[in-house]
Design an enzyme around this catalytic site. Sequence first.
Site, PDB file in Angstrom:
ATOM      1  CG  HIS A  39      -0.112   0.373   2.471  1.00 38.86           C
ATOM      2  ND1 HIS A  39       0.438  -0.938   3.077  1.00 38.86           N
ATOM      3  CD2 HIS A  39       0.141   1.419   3.283  1.00 38.86           C
ATOM      4  CE1 HIS A  39       1.474  -0.324   3.974  1.00 38.86           C
ATOM      5  NE2 HIS A  39       0.943   0.980   4.092  1.00 38.86           N
ATOM      6  CG  HIS A 120       7.593   4.723   0.462  1.00 39.75           C
ATOM      7  ND1 HIS A 120       7.604   5.892   1.233  1.00 39.75           N
ATOM      8  CD2 HIS A 120       7.616   3.780   1.181  1.00 39.75           C
ATOM      9  CE1 HIS A 120       7.232   5.419   2.544  1.00 39.75           C
ATOM     10  NE2 HIS A 120       7.411   4.014   2.622  1.00 39.75           N
TER      11      HIS A 120
END
Length: 169
Positions: A39, A120
Amino acid sequence: MRLFLALVPPPALRRRFGELADTAYAHCSGKRVPDDNLHLTLAFLGEQPERQAEELADWLSGTRVAPGQWRLDRWGHFARPGIVWIGGEPESDLVQLQQSLRAELEDIGIASQPRRFTPHVTLLRRAEQPPGPSLPDFAEDWSYTRAALVLSEPIGQGSRYTPLAWSRV
């Protein structure tokens, strides 16, 4: 309850991220993040009482996230915790989304991290070496339309992430 707000990739893109995690693991070792946990964290909320989690779920369910797209095309590394990640240029829409959600959380009295946002997707933890030039080039476009309130539950030597609520589309 340990909570965070996140963008969760659709299944096909999550599998692709898992393939990149396998590639990184072959080069860097460490602890690979399971595909189901991949995620992008928008806001880490930390430990919250159950009642606060319910209020956050209600809040998020009534919040609309503007659709956006993010191109991931680079490997990254946070040296201190040994994190290997994939990411890309922080698109202005993505940064704006993160900042607006943080501001809304502050308005309802919830402190969140990170203050400095480096978009990220973590692939490895406790990596033994940073990603190097031998890792392949890649480019993946991620179209997102909603955010999730996610519960992080410790299991064994890792965590299980369970979405508790979604923003509206």
